[in-house]
Design an enzyme around this catalytic site. Sequence first.
Site, short mmCIF file in Angstrom:
data_model
loop_
_atom_site.label_atom_id
_atom_site.label_comp_id
_atom_site.label_asym_id
_atom_site.label_seq_id
_atom_site.Cartn_x
_atom_site.Cartn_y
_atom_site.Cartn_z
N HIS A 102 32.85 43.30 28.97
CA HIS A 102 31.74 44.22 28.72
C HIS A 102 31.21 43.87 27.33
O HIS A 102 31.99 43.51 26.44
CB HIS A 102 32.18 45.67 28.64
CG HIS A 102 32.81 46.25 29.87
ND1 HIS A 102 34.12 46.10 30.16
CD2 HIS A 102 32.29 47.05 30.84
CE1 HIS A 102 34.39 46.76 31.29
NE2 HIS A 102 33.31 47.34 31.71
N ASP A 105 33.30 45.45 24.66
CA ASP A 105 34.70 45.02 24.46
C ASP A 105 34.74 43.90 23.44
O ASP A 105 35.65 43.82 22.64
CB ASP A 105 35.36 44.38 25.70
CG ASP A 105 35.13 45.10 26.98
OD1 ASP A 105 35.12 46.32 26.94
OD2 ASP A 105 34.98 44.41 28.01
C1 XLS Z 1 36.59 50.65 36.08
C2 XLS Z 1 36.02 49.40 36.53
C3 XLS Z 1 35.54 48.51 35.41
C4 XLS Z 1 34.63 47.43 35.95
C5 XLS Z 1 33.81 46.76 34.93
O1 XLS Z 1 37.24 51.38 36.80
O2 XLS Z 1 36.96 48.76 37.31
O3 XLS Z 1 36.62 47.98 34.74
O4 XLS Z 1 35.37 46.46 36.62
O5 XLS Z 1 32.92 47.65 34.34
#
Ligand code: XLS
Length: 437
Positions: A102, A105
Amino acid sequence: MSDEFFPEIPKIEHEGPGSRNPLAFKHYNAGEMVGGKAMRDHFRFACAYWHTMRNPLADPFGPGTAERPWDDGTDSVDNAKKRVWAAFEFMGKCGIDYYCFHDRDVAPEGATLAESNANLDAVADELEKAQNETGIKLLWGTACLFAHKRYNQGAATSPYADVFAYAAAQVKKAIEVTHRLGGQGYTFWGGREGYATLWNTDLKRELDHLARFLHMAVDYKKKIGFEGQFYIEPKPREPSTHQYDSDAAACLNFLREHGLKDHLKLNLETNHATLAGHSMMHEMEVALAGGVLGSVDANTGDELIGWDTDQFPTNIYLTTQIMLCVLRMGGFTTGGLNFDAKPRRESFEPVDLFHAHIGGMDAFARGLKIAHAILEDGRLDQFRKDRYSSYDSGIGARIESGEAGFEELEAHVLANAEPVTRSGRQEMLENLINEFI
Ligand code: XLS
Ligand code: NI
Ligand code: NI
């Protein structure tokens, strides 16, 4: 690869099933051919930056426990840059070829969008260097549209147009950075795109807004020449009471209704499937049938807890089912297996990150070999095929082709005896699968 961040941990090698070394692969062997294709190319394993590098391992009852000595705990860009090298050393030592992130992140959010974008550019420079040095590639990028307070009532489905605009600006930048880093895809996970209560929600309007948002993203992608695959990731709830992209079938319907099906595939996550009350195999089959199986967030939940616990997958039945669907699809193209998973709060040492990924990769290696053997053996698929053989000729073929209607079928029934059915043989097939496991 450098030895700066995990000096005590060697490169993880394949030592085979007889090895008792916990820091070795027992089954995953990157170059080993299975059905004419190297294991690494079957899986296209990816490391989830948000979990592996950023998850403090908190739970609802206590703060994070993770020990990450390379991280000074600040939100500085320097810290973020340093973390990049820890991430790439980690992936290099595990032999993981891809990563996913993301925007927030990898780089800290600033006080303004301009500041956030500058931070992201600075860290993207570092990511680009690390990619070039290691050959590790970006599977997909995404934007965090759920953590900041402005998104408390959603992003594209927020009742506030200025929030929608902010989310759009953020995704615009995230797609640009994904494009710049050669990302093979871009994922939309709804985050808070749903509702907490229907009393205050105009569901129809919110869904239309979400569709507008995705159309804008499709237009922008074309405009900048980004050729990566777009994915939408189903999840039924959490943190929302209900999330609009609740499962594969709901996503498919949404994409079809809004003319988006040619532009997005699904990124399926095991823990989200179970939160939706489905098995992962169900979600995979629904996506396969709809022609939208794109990528997989490889994790698992805990049946006894029931949250999105994002655990590493170790269940061989699960990995066998997933790989069976992937093989039937003909393999991943742009997608792969992204470990959207974190070690338990109790597993707070850096070495636990290795144990976790090694376990997931080994579990998938076994799943692949088993699934391949099942398909080679052919009995399972033959059984499925035979089960529907009454549609291959006669009245069945006329039903499938659309030639027969109710009147013809009534005449058929009047002219024939009571239909004959045969056992579904569930137990026999379960035993057959166990022959391979
Ligand atoms: C959250 C989601 C997230 C997505 C990416 O539950 O799995 O991690 O994979 O935004
Ligand atoms: Ni996910
Ligand atoms: Ni998840």
